[in-house]
Scaffold this motif. Structure first.
Motif, PDB file in Angstrom:
ATOM      1  N   SER A   1       4.117  -8.866   3.278  1.00 23.68           N
ATOM      2  CA  SER A   1       3.613  -9.196   1.939  1.00 23.68           C
ATOM      3  C   SER A   1       2.093  -9.138   1.866  1.00 23.68           C
ATOM      4  O   SER A   1       1.518  -9.368   0.821  1.00 23.68           O
ATOM      5  N   LYS A   2       1.442  -8.849   2.988  1.00 29.18           N
ATOM      6  CA  LYS A   2      -0.020  -8.853   3.010  1.00 29.18           C
ATOM      7  C   LYS A   2      -0.555  -7.451   2.696  1.00 29.18           C
ATOM      8  O   LYS A   2      -0.068  -6.469   3.230  1.00 29.18           O
ATOM      9  N   MET A   3      -1.556  -7.388   1.833  1.00 27.99           N
ATOM     10  CA  MET A   3      -2.142  -6.095   1.480  1.00 27.99           C
ATOM     11  C   MET A   3      -3.032  -5.616   2.628  1.00 27.99           C
ATOM     12  O   MET A   3      -3.947  -6.339   3.044  1.00 27.99           O
ATOM     13  N   VAL A   4      -2.772  -4.428   3.134  1.00 28.54           N
ATOM     14  CA  VAL A   4      -3.562  -3.937   4.264  1.00 28.54           C
ATOM     15  C   VAL A   4      -4.831  -3.256   3.754  1.00 28.54           C
ATOM     16  O   VAL A   4      -4.829  -2.627   2.697  1.00 28.54           O
ATOM     17  N   ASP A   5      -5.899  -3.401   4.529  1.00 30.84           N
ATOM     18  CA  ASP A   5      -7.158  -2.760   4.141  1.00 30.84           C
ATOM     19  C   ASP A   5      -7.307  -1.430   4.873  1.00 30.84           C
ATOM     20  O   ASP A   5      -6.461  -1.039   5.683  1.00 30.84           O
ATOM     21  N   ALA A   6      -8.397  -0.719   4.591  1.00 32.69           N
ATOM     22  CA  ALA A   6      -8.609   0.622   5.152  1.00 32.69           C
ATOM     23  C   ALA A   6      -8.700   0.590   6.668  1.00 32.69           C
ATOM     24  O   ALA A   6      -8.203   1.490   7.356  1.00 32.69           O
ATOM     25  N   THR A   7      -9.339  -0.443   7.221  1.00 30.90           N
ATOM     26  CA  THR A   7      -9.505  -0.523   8.684  1.00 30.90           C
ATOM     27  C   THR A   7      -8.151  -0.647   9.374  1.00 30.90           C
ATOM     28  O   THR A   7      -7.902  -0.005  10.399  1.00 30.90           O
ATOM     29  N   THR A   8      -7.274  -1.487   8.803  1.00 33.80           N
ATOM     30  CA  THR A   8      -5.933  -1.646   9.392  1.00 33.80           C
ATOM     31  C   THR A   8      -5.150  -0.341   9.295  1.00 33.80           C
ATOM     32  O   THR A   8      -4.464   0.058  10.241  1.00 33.80           O
ATOM     33  N   MET A   9      -5.255   0.344   8.153  1.00 32.59           N
ATOM     34  CA  MET A   9      -4.522   1.603   7.978  1.00 32.59           C
ATOM     35  C   MET A   9      -5.023   2.690   8.915  1.00 32.59           C
ATOM     36  O   MET A   9      -4.266   3.580   9.292  1.00 32.59           O
ATOM     37  N   LEU A  10      -6.280   2.608   9.295  1.00 31.86           N
ATOM     38  CA  LEU A  10      -6.832   3.602  10.222  1.00 31.86           C
ATOM     39  C   LEU A  10      -6.127   3.541  11.576  1.00 31.86           C
ATOM     40  O   LEU A  10      -6.053   4.537  12.300  1.00 31.86           O
TER      41      LEU A  10
ATOM     42  N   ARG B   1       0.848  -1.192   0.000  1.00 31.02           N
ATOM     43  CA  ARG B   1       0.000   0.000   0.000  1.00 31.02           C
ATOM     44  C   ARG B   1       0.885   1.244   0.000  1.00 31.02           C
ATOM     45  O   ARG B   1       1.856   1.326   0.744  1.00 31.02           O
ATOM     46  N   TYR B   2       0.518   2.230  -0.820  1.00 30.64           N
ATOM     47  CA  TYR B   2       1.260   3.483  -0.899  1.00 30.64           C
ATOM     48  C   TYR B   2       0.312   4.666  -0.744  1.00 30.64           C
ATOM     49  O   TYR B   2      -0.868   4.580  -1.097  1.00 30.64           O
ATOM     50  N   LEU B   3       0.879   5.739  -0.225  1.00 29.26           N
ATOM     51  CA  LEU B   3       0.191   7.027  -0.212  1.00 29.26           C
ATOM     52  C   LEU B   3       0.986   7.945  -1.132  1.00 29.26           C
ATOM     53  O   LEU B   3       2.180   8.166  -0.918  1.00 29.26           O
ATOM     54  N   TYR B   4       0.333   8.432  -2.182  1.00 27.16           N
ATOM     55  CA  TYR B   4       1.007   9.356  -3.099  1.00 27.16           C
ATOM     56  C   TYR B   4       0.636  10.775  -2.692  1.00 27.16           C
ATOM     57  O   TYR B   4      -0.518  11.174  -2.768  1.00 27.16           O
ATOM     58  N   LEU B   5       1.630  11.508  -2.202  1.00 25.17           N
ATOM     59  CA  LEU B   5       1.407  12.861  -1.688  1.00 25.17           C
ATOM     60  C   LEU B   5       1.987  13.853  -2.703  1.00 25.17           C
ATOM     61  O   LEU B   5       3.185  13.835  -2.974  1.00 25.17           O
ATOM     62  N   GLN B   6       1.109  14.669  -3.281  1.00 25.08           N
ATOM     63  CA  GLN B   6       1.546  15.693  -4.234  1.00 25.08           C
ATOM     64  C   GLN B   6       1.429  17.079  -3.591  1.00 25.08           C
ATOM     65  O   GLN B   6       0.417  17.384  -2.953  1.00 25.08           O
TER      66      GLN B   6
ATOM     67  N   GLU C   1      -3.444  10.532  -2.440  1.00 24.71           N
ATOM     68  CA  GLU C   1      -4.042   9.492  -3.277  1.00 24.71           C
ATOM     69  C   GLU C   1      -3.528   8.134  -2.816  1.00 24.71           C
ATOM     70  O   GLU C   1      -2.340   7.975  -2.525  1.00 24.71           O
ATOM     71  N   MET C   2      -4.408   7.141  -2.742  1.00 29.75           N
ATOM     72  CA  MET C   2      -4.027   5.794  -2.319  1.00 29.75           C
ATOM     73  C   MET C   2      -3.673   4.950  -3.538  1.00 29.75           C
ATOM     74  O   MET C   2      -4.343   5.005  -4.555  1.00 29.75           O
ATOM     75  N   TYR C   3      -2.602   4.154  -3.409  1.00 35.99           N
ATOM     76  CA  TYR C   3      -2.240   3.178  -4.443  1.00 35.99           C
ATOM     77  C   TYR C   3      -2.003   1.829  -3.793  1.00 35.99           C
ATOM     78  O   TYR C   3      -1.279   1.768  -2.803  1.00 35.99           O
ATOM     79  N   PRO C   4      -2.533   0.713  -4.311  1.00 33.98           N
ATOM     80  CA  PRO C   4      -3.635   0.665  -5.272  1.00 33.98           C
ATOM     81  C   PRO C   4      -4.903   1.240  -4.640  1.00 33.98           C
ATOM     82  O   PRO C   4      -4.961   1.398  -3.424  1.00 33.98           O
ATOM     83  N   GLN C   5      -5.908   1.500  -5.451  1.00 32.52           N
ATOM     84  CA  GLN C   5      -7.148   2.074  -4.917  1.00 32.52           C
ATOM     85  C   GLN C   5      -7.799   1.112  -3.938  1.00 32.52           C
ATOM     86  O   GLN C   5      -7.728  -0.103  -4.102  1.00 32.52           O
ATOM     87  N   LEU C   6      -8.450   1.676  -2.934  1.00 28.92           N
ATOM     88  CA  LEU C   6      -9.127   0.850  -1.922  1.00 28.92           C
ATOM     89  C   LEU C   6     -10.380   0.211  -2.519  1.00 28.92           C
ATOM     90  O   LEU C   6     -11.125   0.851  -3.263  1.00 28.92           O
ATOM     91  N   ASN C   7     -10.581  -1.063  -2.163  1.00 29.70           N
ATOM     92  CA  ASN C   7     -11.820  -1.733  -2.608  1.00 29.70           C
ATOM     93  C   ASN C   7     -13.024  -1.126  -1.904  1.00 29.70           C
ATOM     94  O   ASN C   7     -14.101  -0.987  -2.480  1.00 29.70           O
ATOM     95  N   LYS C   8     -12.803  -0.787  -0.619  1.00 29.22           N
ATOM     96  CA  LYS C   8     -13.913  -0.240   0.162  1.00 29.22           C
ATOM     97  C   LYS C   8     -13.382   0.907   1.017  1.00 29.22           C
ATOM     98  O   LYS C   8     -12.425   0.725   1.773  1.00 29.22           O
ATOM     99  N   THR C   9     -13.979   2.103   0.856  1.00 32.52           N
ATOM    100  CA  THR C   9     -13.550   3.249   1.670  1.00 32.52           C
ATOM    101  C   THR C   9     -14.361   3.280   2.963  1.00 32.52           C
ATOM    102  O   THR C   9     -15.454   2.715   3.047  1.00 32.52           O
ATOM    103  N   LEU C  10     -13.802   3.950   3.961  1.00 38.65           N
ATOM    104  CA  LEU C  10     -14.497   4.091   5.248  1.00 38.65           C
ATOM    105  C   LEU C  10     -15.408   5.311   5.196  1.00 38.65           C
ATOM    106  O   LEU C  10     -15.225   6.208   4.373  1.00 38.65           O
ATOM    107  N   SER C  11     -16.364   5.350   6.098  1.00 39.49           N
ATOM    108  CA  SER C  11     -17.216   6.541   6.179  1.00 39.49           C
ATOM    109  C   SER C  11     -16.476   7.619   6.976  1.00 39.49           C
ATOM    110  O   SER C  11     -15.638   7.313   7.831  1.00 39.49           O
TER     111      SER C  11
END
Length: 662
Positions: free
Chosen positions: A179-188, A108-113, A253-263
């Motif tokens: 090697s595991k892709m983290v989801d939005a809940t874990t990143m929170l 998971r990456y965060l692209y900061l411009q 911007e998130m890379y790759p895009q999240l399958n499910k965003t949080l509220s």
């Protein structure tokens, strides 16, 4: 300009792809056929290359190709501080999107411009820099989860033209789940902020800390399409920590895009809970610290005058426990020994926090480590905190000492406790080490006492990342202090649990994590040569003004190198070596009846003109530079020693030999 073979082939490939894309070959064939029909039908002449180029130019095809190719100095918009950038490339003119590279699809990456700045009102009247003119610049430095980035310098302006992108790896530190892709809940739950530091560099190369900001990036987890735009208001530092200095436009911007965003309710609730938890821990620690201080004052009323520092303000004016400014810091392969670490810290510049107005008062400002490293200079507290952290990283039991020097000037330094109970003081501003042998005030008057060599007078408290002790001995004079930290009648300790609650790893959200050190980007040989050439010009001009000619002796200049290397070795290790060989070489180079004079001097900056002005203030050096006599030969040698964070020790030696005429 010659290119290496691999670069030349890469350049040819890029141009070839561009020509194919525009179907240039097809258009050339059409022009060729047309030219042959029009010009060669009547007379069967040979068609030369010049004729064809002329025909292509007339039809605008050459211009079209040149328009489609843009020559730029650097396509890598993401510049990491630890690696130099590749040479130039040809790239498409359109579209002007920041280049994104090296994305591992399993992470998971965060692209900061950073898309420009505005309202930097201090630079409202700043004139537009002319092409090639040296001007003041802004540089943005970032730290996120053990990754460091630095933007390209942009000219200071009311609306600075920041156009940079940084690819931040979010899932990096957890080796088990790497090697595991983290989801939005874990990143929170990853509460590390993006620490942004804005540095201004003036036309003389002097750096100033403009702003220090902690960006909450997790708002992107609730953003539609995983993209959000943020306007970040930067506040000043120190006495100006409540004043806005400007606004940065930032796109996340998130890379790759999240399958499910949080509220947005979930993210705001998480932020609120974290703030409440941190505030409660800080409140409980404050209550404990007040109680500890009351008990400390009850031991002896005179303790009120001792320098016992429990809290200190950072560059943003936030009060933080002093223990949070220190933690074990490993330098990887950049520093090999504790003494080399002390040398590195000592060559970082010393500068007190600026104070508006007179009165001689000292503005207190303990900088976060990133702000200190990016600016490359700070006060004695910043140096002591960094040195203590590095010594802890090398496995020593190190503490920061808070006390006074001569004339009651507040000062901080570092102390290490050996396993054999040897106490060593480390002066972080010079790299000097002093053994401490306490004087026993109860000894008879004629008993021989050790004479202290260190400059410290009193000591109020000592601390590191998980311990804090207040000095409760009858006298706070350093020379009579006994550093038996297990004796609570001499040193009043704070609760380790209380310290752990507000310092890492117990408190992760309130305290900024330490950045890793970066390797030097300075080429020591090239820089040494540049400074030496500039000094030769300055000396020649100075002597010309005095009506003196200048003859340089290159061999004598070269012979000065071992002396400069020996001086730096002695500063680092405390061991002097190679002096006999240097003296022997000089004796051989100076003929009988001639006199040799040499003057070494040390700097921590690379400004040749400033160094020369300082040298002229020394009567010994001025005597060499302005030497008069028969067969005068001058020599100068510069040696730059590089350290992490592009810090450097610059040794300069001026010398002359001349025939003694009585």
């Amino acid at each position: 300009m010659s290119l290496p073979p691999q670069k030349a082939s890469e350049l040819k490939q890029i141009i070839h792809q561009q020509l194919l894309k525009m179907d240039v070959h097809g258009r050339i064939r059409e022009v060729l056929a047309e030219t042959i029909r029009e010009e060669l039908a009547p007379e069967h002449q040979q068609l030369s290359t010049e004729d064809l180029i002329k025909a292509l130019r007339q039809r605008g095809i050459v211009d079209d190709v040149m328009k489609e190719l843009k020559f730029v100095a650097d396509v890598n918009e993401t510049e990491r501080t630890s690696a130099p950038k590749p040479s130039t490339h040809f790239v498409d003119r359109e579209p002007p999107v920041l280049k994104k590279t090296n994305i591992d699809p399993t992470r998971r990456y965060l692209y900061l411009q950073v898309l420009g700045g505005k309202a930097f009102l201090e630079h409202l009247q700043e004139p537009e820099p002319l092409p090639g003119q040296i001007c003041s610049t802004f540089t943005l430095c970032l730290h996120f989860r053990n990754q460091r980035f630095r933007s390209k310098p942009v000219p200071c302006a009311c609306e600075p033209d920041f156009q940079d992108g940084f690819l931040l790896e979010i899932h990096k530190d957890s080796l088990g789940d790497g090697s595991k892709m983290v989801d939005a809940t874990t990143m929170l739950s990853i509460c590390d902020p993006v620490h942004m530091v804005l540095i201004k560099t003036d036309t003389f190369g002097e750096t100033t800390l403009v702003a220090s900001y902690f960006l909450e990036w997790r708002s992107v987890l609730a953003a539609e399409n995983g993209i959000t735009n943020v306007a970040v208001e930067l506040l000043g530092v120190g006495t100006e920590s409540k004043v806005s200095v400007g606004v940065l436009n930032i796109r996340l911007e998130m890379y790759p895009q999240l399958n499910k965003t949080l509220s947005s309710e979930i993210t705001s609730t998480q932020f609120t809970l974290e703030r409440q938890k941190t505030a409660e821990k800080e409140r409980l620690f404050l209550v404990y610290a007040k109680q500890w201080w009351r008990e400390y004052l009850q031991i002896r009323p005179t303790h009120n005058a001792r320098l016992v520092k429990i809290f200190a303000q950072d560059e943003n004016g936030v009060n933080r426990p002093v223990c949070s400014y220190v933690r074990p810091l490993r330098a990887g392969r950049l520093l090999d020994t504790p003494r080399q670490a002390a040398r590195f810290v000592s060559v970082l510049g010393h500068e007190r926090a600026p104070v508006i107005g007179g009165g001689g008062g000292k503005q207190e400002q303990w900088c976060t480590l990133l702000a200190f490293l990016c600016r490359n200079k700070g006060d004695c507290e910043d140096h002591a905190n960094l040195l203590c952290s590095l010594l802890l990283g090398f496995g020593l039991e190190a503490f920061v000492c808070v006390g006074t020097k001569a004339k009651g000037v507040p000062h901080t330094w570092v102390m290490t406790c050996g396993s054999d109970e040897t106490i060593t003081f480390w002066e972080s501003l010079t790299g000097h080490r002093y053994l401490h042998r306490p004087i026993n005030p109860d000894d008879p008057p004629l008993a021989e006492q050790p004479k202290p060599l260190y400059p410290y007078r009193t000591i109020g408290c000592i601390f590191n990342h998980h311990k804090f002790f207040g000095n409760c001995q009858p006298s706070d004079a350093v020379e009579v202090c006994v550093f038996d930290l297990h004796d609570e009648s001499k040193w009043k300790p704070m609760s380790g649990e209380a310290i752990k609650s507000v310092c890492p790893p117990g408190a992760t959200s309130a305290v900024p994590p330490f950045p890793p050190l970066c390797a030097s980007t300075i080429d020591a040989a090239v820089t040494s040569n540049e400074i030496e050439v500039q000094l030769r010009i300055l000396v020649s001009e100075h002597r010309k003004d005095l009506g003196l000619s200048t003859v340089w002796d290159d061999q004598l200049s070269y012979l000065l190198s071992p002396a400069l290397a020996a001086y730096e070795l002695e500063r680092t290790t405390g061991v002097s070596a190679g002096n006999e060989e240097f003296q022997d070489a000089v004796r051989r180079a100076v003929p009988d009846g001639h006199t040799f004079k040499g003057f070494p001097i040390h700097f921590v900056h690379r400004n040749a003109r400033r160094a020369f002005a300082t040298c002229l203030r020394s009567p010994f050096c001025e005597e060499i530079i302005c030497c008069r006599g028969d067969q005068v030969r001058l020599a100068v040698r510069v040696r730059v020693f590089t350290y992490p964070e592009s810090a450097c020790a610059v040794w300069i030696m001026f010398a002359c030999k001349y025939r003694s005429v009585l």
